[in-house]
Design a protein around this motif. Structure first.
Motif, PDB file in Angstrom:
ATOM      1  N   GLN A  57       0.822  -0.927  -0.027  1.00 50.78           N
ATOM      2  CA  GLN A  57       0.328   0.214   0.087  1.00 50.78           C
ATOM      3  C   GLN A  57       1.012   0.863   0.627  1.00 50.78           C
ATOM      4  N   SER A  58      -0.081   2.670  -0.634  1.00 46.90           N
ATOM      5  CA  SER A  58       0.929   3.675  -0.777  1.00 46.90           C
ATOM      6  C   SER A  58       1.291   4.805   1.013  1.00 46.90           C
ATOM      7  N   TYR A  59       1.428   3.713   1.438  1.00 47.15           N
ATOM      8  CA  TYR A  59       1.627   4.478   3.304  1.00 47.15           C
ATOM      9  C   TYR A  59       3.303   4.143   4.008  1.00 47.15           C
TER      10      TYR A  59
ATOM     11  N   PHE B 168       2.762  12.129   1.930  1.00 45.26           N
ATOM     12  CA  PHE B 168       2.533  12.611   3.326  1.00 45.26           C
ATOM     13  C   PHE B 168       4.194  13.885   3.186  1.00 45.26           C
TER      14      PHE B 168
ATOM     15  N   ARG C 107      -0.384   8.763  -2.273  1.00 48.64           N
ATOM     16  CA  ARG C 107      -0.503   9.580  -1.673  1.00 48.64           C
ATOM     17  C   ARG C 107       0.360  10.233  -1.614  1.00 48.64           C
TER      18      ARG C 107
ATOM     19  N   GLU D  68      -0.645  12.610   6.313  1.00 49.72           N
ATOM     20  CA  GLU D  68      -1.008  12.558   5.081  1.00 49.72           C
ATOM     21  C   GLU D  68      -1.321  13.960   4.346  1.00 49.72           C
TER      22      GLU D  68
END
Ligand code: ZN
Length: 151
Positions: free
Chosen positions: A93-95, A135, A133, A145
């Motif tokens: 995931q894009s975190y 951050f 995303r 974010e």
């Protein structure tokens, strides 16, 4: 350090064609991570610079220092600033990962982000339902974010 600090609002705006360029880059380097710089004025991305990931890794990236320097010089020469760094997560995931967060600080200094004013854009999962995303990684390992405005 070559990056100049700048005030950034809690939004980054990016033209869709540049976002498409970034996603295409992430697909090109799949299954490895892609990385690069986002250059612009204030909070709007005007140019994207692809940089070689010298780690050639599925779970990590490090920008080729020579390529990075060359791009930063060009960005400065055309009156823009580095407002973000992008990288892909091929299968996650894009975190920001723990590694991403750790690398955002000076070694051993969790209260000192190296680039406190830039946006970290993450594109992932490249092999799934891609989400983009952005951050900010602040002091105290605080990750916020920020809004990505597609224009
Ligand atoms: Zn990452």
């Amino acid at each position: 350090m070559i990056f100049e600090f700048l005030f950034m609002t809690d939004t980054i705006s990016i033209p869709r064609r540049l976002l498409d360029e970034i996603i295409a880059h992430c697909k090109e380097t799949y299954p490895n991570e892609a990385c690069g710089l986002l250059a612009g004025r204030m909070d709007t991305v005007e140019r994207v610079y692809k940089i070689t990931n010298i780690r050639q890794s599925k779970i990590d990236y490090e920008m080729d220092p020579k390529g990075q320097l060359r791009c930063e010089k060009e960005i400065k020469s055309i009156g823009l600033k580095v407002i973000g760094i992008y990288h892909s997560h091929p299968s996650t995931q894009s975190y920001p990962s723990q590694t991403d967060i750790m690398r955002a600080y000076w070694p051993g200094e969790p209260d000192m982000p190296i680039y406190p004013d830039i946006g970290y854009m993450i594109i992932g999962p490249v092999d799934g339902d891609i989400k983009v995303r952005v951050f900010k990684i602040n002091s105290g390992q605080k990750v916020d974010e920020i809004n990505l405005n597609k224009i």
